[in-house]
Write an enzyme that holds these catalytic residues in place. Structure first.
Site, PDB file in Angstrom:
ATOM      1  CE1 TYR A 197       6.325   3.478  -5.543  1.00  0.00           C
ATOM      2  CE2 TYR A 197       7.939   5.193  -5.152  1.00  0.00           C
ATOM      3  CZ  TYR A 197       7.179   4.147  -4.686  1.00  0.00           C
ATOM      4  OH  TYR A 197       7.263   3.771  -3.375  1.00  0.00           O
ATOM      5  CG  HIS A 234       1.407  -2.417  -3.982  1.00  0.00           C
ATOM      6  ND1 HIS A 234       1.180  -1.378  -3.107  1.00  0.00           N
ATOM      7  CD2 HIS A 234       0.771  -3.493  -3.475  1.00  0.00           C
ATOM      8  CE1 HIS A 234       0.450  -1.825  -2.103  1.00  0.00           C
ATOM      9  NE2 HIS A 234       0.182  -3.105  -2.312  1.00  0.00           N
TER      10      HIS A 234
END
Length: 146
Positions: free
Chosen positions: A22, A100
């Site tokens: 991330y 995402h």
């Protein structure tokens, strides 16, 4: 133009959670970048995050009547199983862009399925913070195209 960005479960932990997947940007930094790009594109960007599924559904319901022109959503893990959020989103008449940070199709098998994808205008995954920024550009374009 009003764009609503929805961040789902655990996404308040960006910057702390698995930086390999991330990155290191925090949710506040992502929201700041979205608002700045929104200004450039002539859109007001509202950002909302919750770890409570019912609260997310309630915010989606409000979007039906509050002048929201498009929704960008990263539902986190809810992406893969929350038919309740999918149904709430399906009520909306505006474009929905699914985003995402990581490439969900290159991860664990359970992440390959999105219950939201079927009702979304499109999906952007795997580009870190740029997934959100590309999603905002796509949302603005979809609204402009009508």
């Amino acid at each position: 133009m009003k764009i609503l960005t929805l961040h789902g479960i655990n996404l308040n932990m960006f910057g702390k959670r698995d930086p390999k997947q991330y990155g290191t940007a925090t949710l506040a930094q992502i929201d700041d970048q979205l608002r700045a790009l929104g200004q450039e594109l002539g859109a007001e960007v509202e950002c909302f995050q919750t770890n409570f599924e019912g609260e997310m559904a309630e915010r989606i319901h409000r979007a039906h009547t509050d002048g929201t022109d498009a929704v960008i959503i990263n539902a986190g893990a809810w992406t893969h199983y929350s038919y309740g959020l999918r149904d709430a989103l399906a009520i909306l008449k505006c474009p929905i862009i699914e985003v995402h940070m990581s490439n969900i199709h290159a991860r664990e098998a359970f992440r390959h399925v999105s219950v939201i994808a079927e009702i979304a205008r499109g999906q952007i995954a795997g580009f870190g913070v740029d997934s959100y920024l590309l999603g905002l550009r796509a949302a603005v374009s979809a609204v402009q195209q009508g």
